[in-house]
Design a protein around this motif. Structure first.
Motif, PDB file in Angstrom:
ATOM      1  N   ALA A 158       0.887  -1.166   0.000  1.00  0.00           N
ATOM      2  CA  ALA A 158       0.000   0.000   0.000  1.00  0.00           C
ATOM      3  C   ALA A 158       0.924   1.214   0.000  1.00  0.00           C
ATOM      4  O   ALA A 158       2.138   1.074   0.058  1.00  0.00           O
ATOM      5  N   SER A 159       0.333   2.370  -0.040  1.00  0.00           N
ATOM      6  CA  SER A 159       1.194   3.536  -0.260  1.00  0.00           C
ATOM      7  C   SER A 159       2.297   3.630   0.791  1.00  0.00           C
ATOM      8  O   SER A 159       3.427   3.987   0.486  1.00  0.00           O
ATOM      9  N   ARG A 160       1.968   3.293   2.021  1.00  0.00           N
ATOM     10  CA  ARG A 160       2.988   3.402   3.058  1.00  0.00           C
ATOM     11  C   ARG A 160       3.332   2.057   3.698  1.00  0.00           C
ATOM     12  O   ARG A 160       3.856   2.011   4.813  1.00  0.00           O
ATOM     13  N   PHE A 180       5.799   2.486   6.837  1.00  0.00           N
ATOM     14  CA  PHE A 180       6.705   3.629   6.700  1.00  0.00           C
ATOM     15  C   PHE A 180       5.975   4.928   7.029  1.00  0.00           C
ATOM     16  O   PHE A 180       4.734   4.974   7.046  1.00  0.00           O
ATOM     17  N   ASP A 181       6.755   5.950   7.270  1.00  0.00           N
ATOM     18  CA  ASP A 181       6.159   7.229   7.629  1.00  0.00           C
ATOM     19  C   ASP A 181       5.796   8.044   6.388  1.00  0.00           C
ATOM     20  O   ASP A 181       4.982   8.955   6.468  1.00  0.00           O
ATOM     21  N   ASP A 182       6.400   7.695   5.275  1.00  0.00           N
ATOM     22  CA  ASP A 182       6.122   8.452   4.055  1.00  0.00           C
ATOM     23  C   ASP A 182       5.681   7.502   2.949  1.00  0.00           C
ATOM     24  O   ASP A 182       5.869   6.296   3.042  1.00  0.00           O
ATOM     25  N   ASP A 183       5.094   8.111   1.928  1.00  0.00           N
ATOM     26  CA  ASP A 183       4.717   7.301   0.781  1.00  0.00           C
ATOM     27  C   ASP A 183       5.973   6.694   0.147  1.00  0.00           C
ATOM     28  O   ASP A 183       7.045   7.294   0.171  1.00  0.00           O
ATOM     29  N   LEU A 184       5.786   5.525  -0.401  1.00  0.00           N
ATOM     30  CA  LEU A 184       6.920   4.819  -0.998  1.00  0.00           C
ATOM     31  C   LEU A 184       7.013   5.154  -2.475  1.00  0.00           C
ATOM     32  O   LEU A 184       6.093   4.860  -3.241  1.00  0.00           O
ATOM     33  N   ASP A 217      19.958   8.633  -0.589  1.00  0.00           N
ATOM     34  CA  ASP A 217      19.109   9.785  -0.294  1.00  0.00           C
ATOM     35  C   ASP A 217      18.274   9.458   0.948  1.00  0.00           C
ATOM     36  O   ASP A 217      18.030   8.288   1.255  1.00  0.00           O
ATOM     37  N   PRO A 218      17.818  10.463   1.681  1.00  0.00           N
ATOM     38  CA  PRO A 218      17.171  10.244   2.983  1.00  0.00           C
ATOM     39  C   PRO A 218      15.998   9.267   2.915  1.00  0.00           C
ATOM     40  O   PRO A 218      15.891   8.369   3.745  1.00  0.00           O
ATOM     41  N   LEU A 219      15.143   9.431   1.907  1.00  0.00           N
ATOM     42  CA  LEU A 219      13.958   8.572   1.849  1.00  0.00           C
ATOM     43  C   LEU A 219      14.358   7.114   1.655  1.00  0.00           C
ATOM     44  O   LEU A 219      13.951   6.229   2.404  1.00  0.00           O
ATOM     45  N   SER A 220      15.184   6.857   0.657  1.00  0.00           N
ATOM     46  CA  SER A 220      15.644   5.494   0.420  1.00  0.00           C
ATOM     47  C   SER A 220      16.351   4.963   1.666  1.00  0.00           C
ATOM     48  O   SER A 220      16.174   3.814   2.065  1.00  0.00           O
ATOM     49  N   ALA A 221      17.142   5.835   2.255  1.00  0.00           N
ATOM     50  CA  ALA A 221      17.879   5.405   3.443  1.00  0.00           C
ATOM     51  C   ALA A 221      16.922   4.930   4.522  1.00  0.00           C
ATOM     52  O   ALA A 221      17.144   3.890   5.161  1.00  0.00           O
ATOM     53  N   SER A 222      15.831   5.678   4.698  1.00  0.00           N
ATOM     54  CA  SER A 222      14.908   5.276   5.765  1.00  0.00           C
ATOM     55  C   SER A 222      14.230   3.958   5.404  1.00  0.00           C
ATOM     56  O   SER A 222      14.005   3.094   6.258  1.00  0.00           O
ATOM     57  N   ILE A 223      13.917   3.806   4.127  1.00  0.00           N
ATOM     58  CA  ILE A 223      13.329   2.530   3.704  1.00  0.00           C
ATOM     59  C   ILE A 223      14.301   1.390   3.969  1.00  0.00           C
ATOM     60  O   ILE A 223      13.936   0.344   4.519  1.00  0.00           O
ATOM     61  N   VAL A 224      15.544   1.625   3.578  1.00  0.00           N
ATOM     62  CA  VAL A 224      16.540   0.577   3.776  1.00  0.00           C
ATOM     63  C   VAL A 224      16.686   0.261   5.259  1.00  0.00           C
ATOM     64  O   VAL A 224      16.700  -0.909   5.651  1.00  0.00           O
ATOM     65  N   THR A 225      16.749   1.321   6.041  1.00  0.00           N
ATOM     66  CA  THR A 225      16.904   1.091   7.479  1.00  0.00           C
ATOM     67  C   THR A 225      15.772   0.238   8.026  1.00  0.00           C
ATOM     68  O   THR A 225      16.003  -0.764   8.705  1.00  0.00           O
ATOM     69  N   ARG A 226      14.549   0.643   7.714  1.00  0.00           N
ATOM     70  CA  ARG A 226      13.411  -0.110   8.225  1.00  0.00           C
ATOM     71  C   ARG A 226      13.421  -1.537   7.699  1.00  0.00           C
ATOM     72  O   ARG A 226      13.082  -2.492   8.412  1.00  0.00           O
ATOM     73  N   SER A 227      13.819  -1.697   6.442  1.00  0.00           N
ATOM     74  CA  SER A 227      13.814  -3.039   5.856  1.00  0.00           C
ATOM     75  C   SER A 227      14.891  -3.905   6.482  1.00  0.00           C
ATOM     76  O   SER A 227      14.678  -5.095   6.748  1.00  0.00           O
ATOM     77  N   LEU A 228      16.023  -3.267   6.741  1.00  0.00           N
ATOM     78  CA  LEU A 228      17.095  -3.991   7.415  1.00  0.00           C
ATOM     79  C   LEU A 228      16.610  -4.487   8.770  1.00  0.00           C
ATOM     80  O   LEU A 228      16.783  -5.653   9.139  1.00  0.00           O
ATOM     81  N   GLU A 229      15.969  -3.571   9.478  1.00  0.00           N
ATOM     82  CA  GLU A 229      15.418  -3.949  10.776  1.00  0.00           C
ATOM     83  C   GLU A 229      14.468  -5.142  10.628  1.00  0.00           C
ATOM     84  O   GLU A 229      14.487  -6.078  11.422  1.00  0.00           O
TER      85      GLU A 229
END
Lengths: 363, 363
Positions: A158-160, A180-184, A217-229
């Motif tokens: 879904a979007s997030r 996630f906190d933002d749209d993907l 970039d910050p957005l990708s980084a946050s996605i990666v971080t969450r995914s890593l977690e």
DNA sequence: GTTGGCACTCAGTAGAGTGGAGTGCCAAAC
DNA sequence: GTTTGGCACTCCACTCTACTGAGTGCCAAC
């Protein structure tokens, strides 16, 4: 194979049983397994392999009881094997035990027809084994401990909401949803997937560590971080091996006491306990654990038969049969043996990309 | 809600029960559920809500028996509710039934702590529901019929073995191993994955059709073909919804007859049957099916309570409780209701990417 | 050492007796 | 006429007893 359990009952045989006593014990076990009634000296004397009169049998039975192989529900009743009696019986089986023709063809038919993923095969195998033996059956698949990640990615649900997927080289797929906190954005997803793949492919699940991504970039980084977690949390949750239990309803027919039925079923519900039980028995070098031998109180009136699944020599799961101590050991052991080896071969050949001998090549 | 079942027993009430008879029936049900003993007129007269003497109660009980709501194990025994009696009781419950504070907090704790994928949540929910009600519990997840594919790819497990993976937008991952005749080149895999994605993303599983790929090099084409077949076969196998059964050991405590226990457990083992049963009951518009009402012979001495899981208004699975007809209906119904609605909310919010009210936002 | 004979033990079953819970009926009370 | 207490009746559940028979342990004979 030396007897590996350490029972602590006071009466222990000073030396091995001579041939006649062994024959009498065998006869008692055979008869009792069949009739569920205490076995008297007359029945034993009548049985093949024991060429003596009831009176002699009685004398020997007294000795067998003194040495702990038999027990008497009450004076003037016949004898019943003790756990030790079953143990001796199992340890001294002359023939390995064979399946009947019906069962053999049942096994053959099953393995020639069964299709699909390992999980499905194992599930259905547990039902087969239960059917074969009329006891509850357990099949534990290989642990994913050593399996390596061959693919890792994150997709958008879904979007997030994203789904992180890790494919292991044993064919298992692990996944975790992540919010996630933002749209993907599509792009961030690709970047993140690439980052996941780069970091994780080739690792075993437990080697996965969450670490800060750099240079994104910050957005990708946050996605990666969450995914890593998320992947790390999959590893932590360390979903134990899947356990498949078939024929648990057979437990109800195996015991008279409702309370026993309940407690055995309750134990079977705890899959972790079942896995440990089977592995404990396997590790102890036994293929059969009788009564208290395995140390699991609620299953004290059960016997457990195990046979390892070995893929390319590596232990990769186990099949087990759980029934009353009063069970047909040779048959059950044969069933476990046959099924486990068929499974072993099936998965070994799949991994190699060879066709299984059981499985007709499809055009 | 009109009574929707069509029992065919000869004795049917000509008209509804008056208040006093209803009160007496309620008292019999309540007492019998608690004690499991036939209920006598004295006990009924003693119970609140019935302000008449035992003699009067007796007269009314005769009428209730004639009309089929009660039965007598033998002359000079108390009365037991019939299935019809339970039916009336359930249909005329004055209060909706509430959970005790302990149970409520148990539910709250569970939903605030439970994590992970839907399958895991459903699995653990079945255990919760069993714990709450002391009966066996069934949880059926949403069907994947309408879920759409958001990602499709093929990865290499071994040189000639690939794994086709389809991710659905409800978070499910379907997979199929495929054996190829030639070694898998990285490039062919990417081409094939791209082709799979192009063809399948956006489709529901059942809309997938195997079709000849065009315009690809021979090797990639063969991979695509086999992969297409594999996805199509996943759809065909139409793996039914996952069913999670918790607390089946409770069955053993619910019935005296071992044979009943066995047959109920055996029925529970057939997951397909269980799904059909629950859906049948749900479709009939009932939330409770008592005794023979559901038409499944082996479960004739059981009552089934169902509550739909609805995600965004769409039916998305069902929770069920399976116990003896002699069960605490208000409590069990309340438990099913609460749990199903909690589940509904949980998954609705996950799909929207909103945080569930039960689930504390993690920092 | 093995065996048949024999007295003995004891679970299981059947039958008789008893207690008690609960009923159905009825006449009196409300 | 509805309700109620009283009462005879029913029948399960329990106990007690006696009996049966399977099976034992022992012993003297082979």
């Amino acid at each position: 194979m030396p007897r590996a359990h350490n029972s602590s009952g006071p009466p222990r045989p000073s030396e091995e049983l001579d041939g006649r006593r062994a024959a009498i014990l065998d006869a008692v076990v055979a008869e009792y397994v069949e009739t569920a009634q205490p076995v008297g000296s007359a029945a034993v004397a009548r049985s093949a392999g024991v060429g003596v009169s009831p009176a002699t049998v009685r004398a020997e039975m007294v000795a067998l009881e003194r040495e702990g192989y038999l027990t008497q529900p009450h004076t003037s009743a016949g004898r019943i094997p003790t756990d030790l009696g079953y143990r001796f019986f199992v340890d001294h089986l002359s023939e390995p035990g064979v399946l009947g023709p019906t069962q053999r063809s049942q096994v053959a038919r099953f393995f020639s027809q069964v299709r699909g993923e390992m999980e499905e095969v194992l599930e259905r195998t547990s039902a087969l084994l239960a059917e074969l033996t009329s006891h509850a059956a357990v099949v534990v698949g290989p642990s994913h401990d050593t399996a390596r990640i061959v693919s890792a990615q994150v997709v958008r649900l879904a979007s997030r909401v994203g789904l992180v997927i890790a494919v292991l080289d044993d064919g298992a797929v692990e996944k975790a949803t992540v919010e996630f906190d933002d749209d993907l954005a599509d792009e961030s997803l690709s970047v993140a997937s690439a980052a996941l793949a780069e970091r994780f492919v080739g690792l075993a699940l437990r080697e996965v560590r969450a670490e800060e991504p750099i240079g994104l970039d910050p957005l990708s980084a946050s996605i990666v971080t969450r995914s890593l977690e998320a992947v790390a949390s999959i590893a932590e949750r360390r979903e134990p091996e899947h356990v498949f239990i078939g024929g648990s309803s057979r437990i109800a027919s195996s015991f008279d006491a409702v309370e026993t039925v309940r407690s055995v079923l309750a134990t079977l519900e705890q899959q972790l306990v079942v896995v440990h039980l089977l592995n404990d028995v396997l590790d102890s070098g036994l293929s059969v654990a009788i009564g208290g031998e395995h140390g699991y109180e609620p299953l004290a009136s059960c016997a457990v038969i195990v046979a390892p699944i070995a893929i390319e020599g590596a232990p990769s799961g186990v099949v087990g049969i759980l029934g009353p101590t009063r069970m047909n050991y040779p048959e059950a052991m044969a069933a476990a043996e046959v099924v486990s080896s068929k499974l072993s071969r099936r998965f070994a050949s799949v991994r190699h990309g060879e066709s299984d001998p059981d499985e007709p090549r499809r055009g």
